[in-house]
Write an enzyme that holds these catalytic residues in place. Structure first.
Site, mmCIF file in Angstrom:
data_model
loop_
_atom_site.group_PDB
_atom_site.id
_atom_site.type_symbol
_atom_site.label_atom_id
_atom_site.label_comp_id
_atom_site.label_asym_id
_atom_site.label_seq_id
_atom_site.Cartn_x
_atom_site.Cartn_y
_atom_site.Cartn_z
ATOM 1 N N TYR A 73 0.843 -1.200 0.000
ATOM 2 C CA TYR A 73 0.000 0.000 0.000
ATOM 3 C C TYR A 73 0.874 1.244 0.000
ATOM 4 O O TYR A 73 0.622 2.203 -0.721
ATOM 5 C CB TYR A 73 -0.897 -0.006 1.246
ATOM 6 C CG TYR A 73 -1.941 1.086 1.236
ATOM 7 C CD1 TYR A 73 -3.229 0.831 0.771
ATOM 8 C CD2 TYR A 73 -1.642 2.375 1.692
ATOM 9 C CE1 TYR A 73 -4.185 1.822 0.752
ATOM 10 C CE2 TYR A 73 -2.593 3.371 1.678
ATOM 11 C CZ TYR A 73 -3.871 3.101 1.206
ATOM 12 O OH TYR A 73 -4.816 4.089 1.193
ATOM 13 N N PHE A 125 -8.245 18.395 -24.706
ATOM 14 C CA PHE A 125 -8.925 17.112 -24.856
ATOM 15 C C PHE A 125 -10.235 17.101 -24.046
ATOM 16 O O PHE A 125 -10.367 17.808 -23.050
ATOM 17 C CB PHE A 125 -8.000 15.974 -24.408
ATOM 18 C CG PHE A 125 -8.619 14.631 -24.607
ATOM 19 C CD1 PHE A 125 -8.845 14.149 -25.895
ATOM 20 C CD2 PHE A 125 -9.020 13.854 -23.531
ATOM 21 C CE1 PHE A 125 -9.451 12.914 -26.086
ATOM 22 C CE2 PHE A 125 -9.619 12.611 -23.729
ATOM 23 C CZ PHE A 125 -9.836 12.149 -24.996
ATOM 24 N N ASP A 126 -11.168 16.271 -24.493
ATOM 25 C CA ASP A 126 -12.534 16.232 -23.938
ATOM 26 C C ASP A 126 -12.598 16.065 -22.415
ATOM 27 O O ASP A 126 -13.436 16.685 -21.770
ATOM 28 C CB ASP A 126 -13.337 15.070 -24.550
ATOM 29 C CG ASP A 126 -13.152 14.941 -26.051
ATOM 30 O OD1 ASP A 126 -12.084 15.363 -26.562
ATOM 31 O OD2 ASP A 126 -14.049 14.424 -26.722
ATOM 32 N N ASP A 216 -0.045 18.283 -21.638
ATOM 33 C CA ASP A 216 -0.911 17.093 -21.600
ATOM 34 C C ASP A 216 -0.248 16.126 -22.585
ATOM 35 O O ASP A 216 -0.281 16.350 -23.798
ATOM 36 C CB ASP A 216 -2.332 17.491 -22.050
ATOM 37 C CG ASP A 216 -3.341 16.366 -21.871
ATOM 38 O OD1 ASP A 216 -2.935 15.241 -21.536
ATOM 39 O OD2 ASP A 216 -4.546 16.616 -22.078
ATOM 40 N N ALA A 218 -0.230 12.632 -23.425
ATOM 41 C CA ALA A 218 -0.628 11.259 -23.773
ATOM 42 C C ALA A 218 0.212 10.701 -24.924
ATOM 43 O O ALA A 218 0.510 9.513 -24.960
ATOM 44 C CB ALA A 218 -2.104 11.237 -24.136
ATOM 45 N N LYS A 259 -1.930 5.615 -23.721
ATOM 46 C CA LYS A 259 -1.428 5.858 -25.084
ATOM 47 C C LYS A 259 0.074 5.574 -25.107
ATOM 48 O O LYS A 259 0.464 4.418 -25.198
ATOM 49 C CB LYS A 259 -1.747 7.297 -25.532
ATOM 50 C CG LYS A 259 -3.213 7.532 -25.866
ATOM 51 C CD LYS A 259 -4.084 7.693 -24.659
ATOM 52 C CE LYS A 259 -5.469 8.173 -24.976
ATOM 53 N NZ LYS A 259 -5.927 9.209 -24.085
ATOM 54 N N HIS A 451 -23.116 10.116 -28.385
ATOM 55 C CA HIS A 451 -22.618 9.176 -29.400
ATOM 56 C C HIS A 451 -22.304 7.791 -28.850
ATOM 57 O O HIS A 451 -22.299 6.823 -29.593
ATOM 58 C CB HIS A 451 -21.416 9.759 -30.159
ATOM 59 C CG HIS A 451 -20.219 10.069 -29.325
ATOM 60 N ND1 HIS A 451 -20.209 11.083 -28.409
ATOM 61 C CD2 HIS A 451 -18.991 9.507 -29.274
ATOM 62 C CE1 HIS A 451 -19.015 11.134 -27.835
ATOM 63 N NE2 HIS A 451 -18.261 10.189 -28.336
#
Ligand SMILES: *Cc1c(COP(=O)(O)O)cnc(C)c1O
Length: 459
Positions: A73, A125-126, A216, A218, A259, A451
């Site tokens: 842990y 990004f979303d 960011d 990724a 990614k 979507h």
């Protein structure tokens, strides 16, 4: 025979069989799925190009490392392994794991964003955009104009426009701008890279106005590969060196390891400032987990530590980006309209040129996704009116997104060049028969992110 230029830089030790069902079966299944490919079971898909997120194949070294995971842990050895790797690549001293990228988004939003905050970037990004909205902040996309054109010769369509940025800083004042976020590569316009020169310029502007500057990241390795390929002065550098230089211009980063971490789950944040790290650790304990695991298992942190090194290897990147570029060139050769130049992780088909006879309110992108699945068993994703179309709250009129696209995302190390050829052939066949494709009518939609769950009927 045709000369092979981009053979896979690996051989295969374990295989996952692909299942091919008949066209009739696929037609039945897609009708049952309400003509939405998200509702299909992946077992019924032959080649799955719905995303490159969490879909990578791991190497023998990553699988071996997983067996050595320390599941303690507190103070897990696997955490230190991951932390030291991230520190070595980024130069940032303080590293915190998160369950995936959006966990890091969440903590950054919590620390920095207040009602009325304005957050400039190339294109956010979303997931971070969602967190900004929840906190009452406003994302400001300042990508260069070429970044929004479907076809442009610009080599770095992910760049931030420095003039737009300075104007925003002058207009709103640095007090309202908690940080600048540079997404590399720029996911939302197709995995388009940013140049080192632009990153350096943006960093200078950020320091001039004393605004923190984060990345960011990724797809940071893919961005560094494009810099090596396209920017003067980087041709003889190792990807690791390029990455270190890039990170040196920022104050920290948030990462979706799904990614360029070459793993199936995970994320992290890393930063230079100790004070910020203390604040982030507090929030991490509440939202993600203790700072030495943050929602990841020890074995997953081991796999990530190895993946972050492998993703910087030149033969890997040459094949990866080469595979995407190869798919683009097969399609361009046959006149199939795509977003150009191709980015790092996906090819985007331009529906306004591919299916001009289907009006946008009849979802041309959905029509293509359905046809590609029914004909070839290939799953791709609509990123057009279905994903991004909004209703004007006052008039009820549909506001169409800038572009009407379908994305074919290439998972890392998963499909061979032969699979890529099958994809190219199938899209070319559809392009030749494009006049036979028809539009769709929406019969069910959820109030947000429709979507993923909406249903259609053919017209
Ligand atoms: C995928 C992605 C995220 C979100 O990460 P998840 O791991 O899916 O939560 C954030 N930013 C960028 C640029 C991404 O591509």
């Amino acid at each position: 025979m045709k000369r092979i230029i981009n053979a896979e830089p690996y051989k295969i030790k374990m295989v996952e069989p692909l299942r091919q069902i008949t066209r009739e079966e696929r037609q039945k299944l897609i009708a049952g799925a309400g003509y939405n490919v998200f509702n299909l079971s992946s077992e019924d898909v032959y080649i799955d190009l719905i995303t490159d997120s969490g879909t990578s194949a791991m190497s023998q070294y990553q699988w071996a490392a997983m067996l050595t995971g320390d599941e303690a842990y507190a103070g897990s050895r696997s955490f230190y392994h991951m932390r030291d790797t991230v520190k070595d690549i980024t130069g940032y001293d303080y590293v915190l794991p998160t369950h995936q990228g959006r966990g890091a988004d969440h903590i950054f939003a919590e620390m920095f964003i207040r009602p009325g905050s304005i957050i400039p970037g190339n294109m956010h990004f979303d997931t971070i955009r969602g967190h900004m909205a929840i906190k009452g902040g406003q994302p400001l996309d300042l990508v260069i104009d070429e970044g929004l054109q479907p076809v442009s010769g610009h080599p770095f369509k992910g760049n931030i426009d420095p003039v737009k940025l300075e104007n925003a800083l002058k207009e709103h004042g640095p007090e309202k701008i908690p940080f600048i976020l540079f997404t590399v590569t720029c996911n939302n316009n197709g995995g388009q890279p940013a140049s080192m020169e632009n990153i350096r310029t943006i960093s200078k502007i950020a320091s001039k106005y004393k605004v923190p500057f984060f990345f960011d990241v990724a797809r940071f390795a893919e961005n560094c590969f494009f810099i090596r390929e396209r920017e003067a002065g980087y041709r003889d550098k190792e990807i690791l060196e390029i990455a270190r230089e890039m990170f040196s211009y920022g104050d920290g980063c948030i990462m979706s390891s799904k990614k360029d971490g070459l793993v199936n789950i995970g994320g992290f944040m890393a930063m230079k400032d100790e004070e910020l790290y203390r604040k982030a650790s507090q929030l991490l304990i509440i939202y993600e987990g203790f700072p030495t695991y943050g929602g990841m298992s020890g074995r997953d942190m081991e796999a990530l530590a190895v993946g972050l090194k492998e993703v910087l290897e030149l033969p890997y990147l040459q094949h990866r980006i080469g595979q995407v570029a190869q798919l683009a060139s097969y399609l361009i050769e046959e006149g199939v309209p795509i977003v150009e130049p191709a980015g790092g992780h996906a090819i985007y088909l331009d529906m306004q040129r591919f299916l001009p006879h289907i009006p946008r309110d009849q979802f041309p992108g959905v029509s293509l996704c359905v046809a590609l699945y029914a004909e070839a068993g290939i799953r791709v994703v609509e990123l057009g009116t279905c994903a991004f179309g909004e209703k004007d709250p006052k008039t009820g009129e549909v506001l169409y997104p800038e572009l009407e696209l379908v994305r074919m995302t290439i998972p890392r190390r998963v499909y061979t060049n032969s699979h890529i050829e099958v994809v190219a052939q199938s899209v070319i066949d559809l392009y030749k028969n494009r006049k036979s494709l028809r539009g769709y009518k929406l019969i069910y939609e959820a109030p947000v992110l429709r979507h993923f769950t909406c249903r259609f009927e053919p017209l």
